[in-house]
Design a protein around this motif. Structure first.
Motif, PDB file in Angstrom:
ATOM      1  N   GLU A 160      16.269 -11.639 -22.316  1.00  0.00           N
ATOM      2  CA  GLU A 160      15.255 -11.930 -21.303  1.00  0.00           C
ATOM      3  C   GLU A 160      14.681 -10.670 -20.674  1.00  0.00           C
ATOM      4  OE1 GLU A 160      18.125 -13.346 -21.644  1.00  0.00           O
ATOM      5  OE2 GLU A 160      17.643 -15.450 -22.062  1.00  0.00           O
ATOM      6  N   ASP A 161      15.454  -9.563 -20.671  1.00  0.00           N
ATOM      7  CA  ASP A 161      14.937  -8.302 -20.111  1.00  0.00           C
ATOM      8  C   ASP A 161      13.773  -7.760 -20.936  1.00  0.00           C
ATOM      9  OD1 ASP A 161      16.921  -8.482 -18.203  1.00  0.00           O
ATOM     10  OD2 ASP A 161      18.330  -7.194 -19.316  1.00  0.00           O
ATOM     11  N   PHE A 162      13.770  -8.041 -22.223  1.00  0.00           N
ATOM     12  CA  PHE A 162      12.707  -7.546 -23.113  1.00  0.00           C
ATOM     13  C   PHE A 162      11.562  -8.548 -23.260  1.00  0.00           C
ATOM     14  CE2 PHE A 162      16.352  -5.016 -24.335  1.00  0.00           C
ATOM     15  CZ  PHE A 162      15.811  -3.758 -24.566  1.00  0.00           C
ATOM     16  N   ASP A 163      11.865  -9.814 -23.185  1.00  0.00           N
ATOM     17  CA  ASP A 163      10.834 -10.848 -23.367  1.00  0.00           C
ATOM     18  C   ASP A 163      10.068 -11.031 -22.063  1.00  0.00           C
ATOM     19  OD1 ASP A 163       9.269 -12.854 -24.295  1.00  0.00           O
ATOM     20  OD2 ASP A 163      10.851 -14.387 -24.239  1.00  0.00           O
ATOM     21  N   HIS A 164       9.124 -10.110 -21.797  1.00  0.00           N
ATOM     22  CA  HIS A 164       8.366 -10.136 -20.550  1.00  0.00           C
ATOM     23  C   HIS A 164       7.409 -11.327 -20.479  1.00  0.00           C
ATOM     24  CE1 HIS A 164       9.001  -5.485 -20.245  1.00  0.00           C
ATOM     25  NE2 HIS A 164      10.135  -6.187 -20.049  1.00  0.00           N
ATOM     26  N   SER A 165       6.892 -11.728 -21.604  1.00  0.00           N
ATOM     27  CA  SER A 165       5.941 -12.846 -21.608  1.00  0.00           C
ATOM     28  C   SER A 165       6.648 -14.205 -21.613  1.00  0.00           C
ATOM     29  CB  SER A 165       5.024 -12.754 -22.841  1.00  0.00           C
ATOM     30  OG  SER A 165       5.788 -12.872 -24.042  1.00  0.00           O
ATOM     31  N   GLY A 166       7.951 -14.220 -21.974  1.00  0.00           N
ATOM     32  CA  GLY A 166       8.702 -15.464 -22.009  1.00  0.00           C
ATOM     33  C   GLY A 166       8.333 -16.398 -23.142  1.00  0.00           C
ATOM     34  N   ASP A 167       7.782 -15.847 -24.215  1.00  0.00           N
ATOM     35  CA  ASP A 167       7.398 -16.689 -25.352  1.00  0.00           C
ATOM     36  C   ASP A 167       8.500 -16.806 -26.400  1.00  0.00           C
ATOM     37  OD1 ASP A 167       7.342 -14.112 -26.274  1.00  0.00           O
ATOM     38  OD2 ASP A 167       5.361 -14.249 -27.209  1.00  0.00           O
ATOM     39  N   GLY A 168       9.687 -16.249 -26.150  1.00  0.00           N
ATOM     40  CA  GLY A 168      10.796 -16.330 -27.095  1.00  0.00           C
ATOM     41  C   GLY A 168      10.782 -15.225 -28.144  1.00  0.00           C
ATOM     42  N   TYR A 169       9.887 -14.280 -28.014  1.00  0.00           N
ATOM     43  CA  TYR A 169       9.812 -13.154 -28.946  1.00  0.00           C
ATOM     44  C   TYR A 169       9.575 -11.848 -28.151  1.00  0.00           C
ATOM     45  CZ  TYR A 169       9.337 -16.577 -32.689  1.00  0.00           C
ATOM     46  OH  TYR A 169       9.548 -17.644 -33.553  1.00  0.00           O
ATOM     47  N   VAL A 170      10.035 -10.755 -28.739  1.00  0.00           N
ATOM     48  CA  VAL A 170       9.817  -9.413 -28.136  1.00  0.00           C
ATOM     49  C   VAL A 170       8.938  -8.617 -29.088  1.00  0.00           C
ATOM     50  CG1 VAL A 170      10.905  -7.289 -27.339  1.00  0.00           C
ATOM     51  CG2 VAL A 170      12.061  -9.489 -26.991  1.00  0.00           C
ATOM     52  N   ASN A 171       7.730  -8.295 -28.639  1.00  0.00           N
ATOM     53  CA  ASN A 171       6.866  -7.453 -29.479  1.00  0.00           C
ATOM     54  C   ASN A 171       7.127  -5.974 -29.173  1.00  0.00           C
ATOM     55  OD1 ASN A 171       5.423  -6.839 -27.087  1.00  0.00           O
ATOM     56  ND2 ASN A 171       4.060  -8.585 -27.413  1.00  0.00           N
ATOM     57  N   PHE A 172       6.414  -5.107 -29.888  1.00  0.00           N
ATOM     58  CA  PHE A 172       6.668  -3.669 -29.756  1.00  0.00           C
ATOM     59  C   PHE A 172       6.275  -3.151 -28.373  1.00  0.00           C
ATOM     60  CE2 PHE A 172       5.302   0.811 -30.398  1.00  0.00           C
ATOM     61  CZ  PHE A 172       6.557   1.339 -30.664  1.00  0.00           C
ATOM     62  N   GLN A 173       5.219  -3.653 -27.789  1.00  0.00           N
ATOM     63  CA  GLN A 173       4.804  -3.220 -26.462  1.00  0.00           C
ATOM     64  C   GLN A 173       5.836  -3.592 -25.414  1.00  0.00           C
ATOM     65  OE1 GLN A 173       0.950  -4.627 -25.281  1.00  0.00           O
ATOM     66  NE2 GLN A 173       1.068  -3.682 -23.253  1.00  0.00           N
ATOM     67  N   GLU A 174       6.353  -4.807 -25.481  1.00  0.00           N
ATOM     68  CA  GLU A 174       7.391  -5.215 -24.534  1.00  0.00           C
ATOM     69  C   GLU A 174       8.650  -4.385 -24.714  1.00  0.00           C
ATOM     70  OE1 GLU A 174       6.409  -9.980 -23.976  1.00  0.00           O
ATOM     71  OE2 GLU A 174       7.576  -9.298 -25.727  1.00  0.00           O
ATOM     72  N   TYR A 175       8.940  -4.057 -25.942  1.00  0.00           N
ATOM     73  CA  TYR A 175      10.128  -3.245 -26.209  1.00  0.00           C
ATOM     74  C   TYR A 175       9.991  -1.849 -25.605  1.00  0.00           C
ATOM     75  CZ  TYR A 175      13.620  -0.607 -28.829  1.00  0.00           C
ATOM     76  OH  TYR A 175      14.675   0.215 -29.174  1.00  0.00           O
ATOM     77  N   THR A 176       8.867  -1.184 -25.811  1.00  0.00           N
ATOM     78  CA  THR A 176       8.669   0.177 -25.298  1.00  0.00           C
ATOM     79  C   THR A 176       8.639   0.189 -23.767  1.00  0.00           C
ATOM     80  OG1 THR A 176       6.271  -0.090 -25.555  1.00  0.00           O
ATOM     81  CG2 THR A 176       7.460   0.971 -27.354  1.00  0.00           C
ATOM     82  N   GLU A 177       8.008  -0.818 -23.151  1.00  0.00           N
ATOM     83  CA  GLU A 177       7.959  -0.881 -21.689  1.00  0.00           C
ATOM     84  C   GLU A 177       9.363  -1.044 -21.108  1.00  0.00           C
ATOM     85  OE1 GLU A 177       5.363  -4.065 -20.787  1.00  0.00           O
ATOM     86  OE2 GLU A 177       3.517  -2.961 -21.271  1.00  0.00           O
ATOM     87  N   GLN A 178      10.174  -1.867 -21.715  1.00  0.00           N
ATOM     88  CA  GLN A 178      11.532  -2.080 -21.219  1.00  0.00           C
ATOM     89  C   GLN A 178      12.403  -0.854 -21.427  1.00  0.00           C
ATOM     90  OE1 GLN A 178      12.519  -4.545 -19.413  1.00  0.00           O
ATOM     91  NE2 GLN A 178      14.628  -3.808 -19.237  1.00  0.00           N
ATOM     92  N   MET A 179      12.253  -0.182 -22.539  1.00  0.00           N
ATOM     93  CA  MET A 179      13.027   1.039 -22.797  1.00  0.00           C
ATOM     94  C   MET A 179      12.635   2.139 -21.806  1.00  0.00           C
ATOM     95  SD  MET A 179      15.186   0.367 -25.127  1.00  0.00           S
ATOM     96  CE  MET A 179      15.754   2.022 -25.496  1.00  0.00           C
ATOM     97  N   ALA A 180      11.344   2.254 -21.477  1.00  0.00           N
ATOM     98  CA  ALA A 180      10.891   3.247 -20.498  1.00  0.00           C
ATOM     99  C   ALA A 180      11.453   2.920 -19.123  1.00  0.00           C
ATOM    100  CB  ALA A 180       9.375   3.288 -20.460  1.00  0.00           C
ATOM    101  N   LEU A 181      11.506   1.629 -18.778  1.00  0.00           N
ATOM    102  CA  LEU A 181      12.059   1.218 -17.484  1.00  0.00           C
ATOM    103  C   LEU A 181      13.552   1.528 -17.406  1.00  0.00           C
ATOM    104  CD1 LEU A 181      11.717  -0.168 -14.764  1.00  0.00           C
ATOM    105  CD2 LEU A 181      12.119  -2.353 -15.925  1.00  0.00           C
ATOM    106  N   GLN A 182      14.279   1.278 -18.451  1.00  0.00           N
ATOM    107  CA  GLN A 182      15.717   1.578 -18.465  1.00  0.00           C
ATOM    108  C   GLN A 182      15.972   3.088 -18.393  1.00  0.00           C
ATOM    109  OE1 GLN A 182      17.512  -0.292 -21.884  1.00  0.00           O
ATOM    110  NE2 GLN A 182      17.250  -2.374 -21.070  1.00  0.00           N
ATOM    111  N   THR A 183      15.135   3.867 -19.059  1.00  0.00           N
ATOM    112  CA  THR A 183      15.286   5.339 -18.990  1.00  0.00           C
ATOM    113  C   THR A 183      15.034   5.833 -17.575  1.00  0.00           C
ATOM    114  OG1 THR A 183      14.534   5.551 -21.283  1.00  0.00           O
ATOM    115  CG2 THR A 183      14.447   7.526 -19.923  1.00  0.00           C
ATOM    116  N   LYS A 184      14.049   5.260 -16.904  1.00  0.00           N
ATOM    117  CA  LYS A 184      13.736   5.653 -15.526  1.00  0.00           C
ATOM    118  C   LYS A 184      14.883   5.262 -14.598  1.00  0.00           C
ATOM    119  CE  LYS A 184      10.190   5.129 -11.983  1.00  0.00           C
ATOM    120  NZ  LYS A 184       8.894   4.484 -11.624  1.00  0.00           N
ATOM    121  N   LEU A 185      15.456   4.084 -14.782  1.00  0.00           N
ATOM    122  CA  LEU A 185      16.562   3.640 -13.932  1.00  0.00           C
ATOM    123  C   LEU A 185      17.809   4.477 -14.182  1.00  0.00           C
ATOM    124  CD1 LEU A 185      16.126  -0.241 -14.190  1.00  0.00           C
ATOM    125  CD2 LEU A 185      15.580   1.261 -12.240  1.00  0.00           C
ATOM    126  N   ALA A 186      17.988   4.953 -15.400  1.00  0.00           N
ATOM    127  CA  ALA A 186      19.166   5.754 -15.737  1.00  0.00           C
ATOM    128  C   ALA A 186      19.119   7.123 -15.056  1.00  0.00           C
ATOM    129  CB  ALA A 186      19.262   5.920 -17.247  1.00  0.00           C
TER     130      ALA A 186
END
Length: 218
Positions: free
Chosen positions: A191-217
């Protein structure tokens, strides 16, 4: 040894003046010695000698005027010569000044041209460095993007450029098997990666979530 014309003119005037004085003195002595003074007194109506003396005196006076003109002419010639030489020297100085000024202007324009050339070369080099830095930055971004895409493609088993929930869970399970010290609580949720909630994670959602986790780290 050469003397200025003004000195020679003055010397000549002194000599002529001395001769005039000597001639006057001789006539006076001659009249006294011969008794012509008395003779003239006796014959007051006869003015022959007086006319002759006056003519001689006028000649001498006329000669003195000529000498004055000669002196004046010599002085004028000396002044004219001095003026000519001064004008000639001034012309030479002006010509020398113009030549030096022209050389100075030429050197100035050459220096300015060289500075402009150097500035143009420096500006070109600066632009090249700027473009190179931009290319390096862009390349670094591309490299980072490529790494993110490679990581994104690891869970994408069917290769449709999106990660389903089943693909995500399978990837987490394999990852934990390689690192026994980690548990599912240490891993991000689907659910952290599926920003749109459509049951799939595309490449844009993946990169945005990875950038957010790097910033939080950080």
């Amino acid at each position: 040894m050469k003397f200025p014309i003004s000195v020679l003119a003055c010397w000549f005037a002194v000599q002529v003046s001395g001769q005039v004085t000597a001639q006057d003195y001789d006539y006076g002595d001659y009249g006294d010695q011969q008794g012509y003074g008395d003779y003239g007194g006796d014959y007051g109506g006869d003015s022959l000698y007086q006319d002759y003396a006056e003519k001689q005196q006028k000649k001498l006076e006329g000669g003195g005027g000529g000498m004055g003109k000669l002196i004046a002419g010599g002085a004028a010639g000396w002044l004219a010569g001095g003026w000519f030489h001064t004008k000639r020297a001034t012309a030479k100085l002006n010509q020398k000044h113009k030549k030096e000024q022209k050389a100075l202007y030429t050197q100035y324009y050459n220096d300015v041209y060289q500075l402009q050339q150097q500035n143009a070369e420096l500006a070109y080099l600066a632009e090249q460095l700027k473009q190179h830095a931009k290319n390096v930055e862009e390349q670094a971004e591309l490299d980072a993007l490529q790494r993110d895409y490679d990581e994104f493609k690891q869970p994408d088993v069917d290769g449709d450029d999106r990660i389903s929930r089943a693909e995500f869970n399978h990837y987490v399970k394999n990852y934990l098997s390689n690192y026994p010290g980690l548990t599912e609580k240490d891993m991000p949720k689907f659910e952290d990666f599926d920003h749109s909630g459509d049951g799939y994670v595309n490449f844009q959602e993946y990169t945005e979530q990875m950038a957010l986790q790097t910033k939080l780290a950080k």
